[in-house]
Design a protein around this motif. Structure first.
Motif, mmCIF file in Angstrom:
data_model
loop_
_atom_site.group_PDB
_atom_site.id
_atom_site.type_symbol
_atom_site.label_atom_id
_atom_site.label_comp_id
_atom_site.label_asym_id
_atom_site.label_seq_id
_atom_site.Cartn_x
_atom_site.Cartn_y
_atom_site.Cartn_z
ATOM 1 N N LEU A 32 2.357 1.708 -3.468
ATOM 2 C CA LEU A 32 1.355 2.125 -4.444
ATOM 3 C C LEU A 32 0.905 3.568 -4.247
ATOM 4 O O LEU A 32 0.593 4.266 -5.209
ATOM 5 N N THR A 33 0.858 4.026 -3.015
ATOM 6 C CA THR A 33 0.399 5.387 -2.756
ATOM 7 C C THR A 33 1.519 6.411 -2.803
ATOM 8 O O THR A 33 1.250 7.609 -2.826
ATOM 9 N N SER A 34 2.761 5.952 -2.844
ATOM 10 C CA SER A 34 3.886 6.891 -2.852
ATOM 11 C C SER A 34 4.008 7.627 -4.183
ATOM 12 O O SER A 34 4.464 8.762 -4.226
ATOM 13 N N GLY A 35 3.641 6.946 -5.265
ATOM 14 C CA GLY A 35 3.802 7.549 -6.575
ATOM 15 C C GLY A 35 5.245 7.606 -7.039
ATOM 16 O O GLY A 35 5.543 8.142 -8.094
ATOM 17 N N GLN B 280 0.827 -1.198 0.000
ATOM 18 C CA GLN B 280 0.000 0.000 0.000
ATOM 19 C C GLN B 280 0.867 1.255 0.000
ATOM 20 O O GLN B 280 0.589 2.203 -0.740
ATOM 21 N N ALA B 281 1.925 1.258 0.796
ATOM 22 C CA ALA B 281 2.813 2.413 0.855
ATOM 23 C C ALA B 281 3.491 2.658 -0.493
ATOM 24 O O ALA B 281 3.611 3.806 -0.941
#
Length: 71
Positions: free
Chosen positions: A32-35, A29-30
């Motif tokens: 994927l959400t970091s960009g 999740q981290a």
């Protein structure tokens, strides 16, 4: 080892594997959400580790269910 001891051991192993799986999901999740494109390169390794843990969890569940029917 008594059947009860065996069951307790299996539950402990399953609990630990679930915790590890959850940690991997949080890592994923981290990423994927970091960009961050560089971090995206970590996804295949995370997926491979998740697959391995999923197989471990499946095996532990089968063993737990077998232990429950033996009692």
């Amino acid at each position: 080892m008594t059947p009860r001891d065996n069951l307790e051991s299996l539950l402990d192993q399953e609990n630990q594997a679930i915790r590890e799986f959850l940690a991997l999901l949080r890592q994923e999740q981290a990423v994927l959400t970091s960009g961050n494109a560089a971090e995206m390169d970590m996804l295949p390794a995370l997926t491979e580790r998740k697959d391995g843990l999923a197989r471990t969890l499946e095996s532990l569940a089968r063993r737990r269910n077998a232990a429950l029917t033996e009692q």
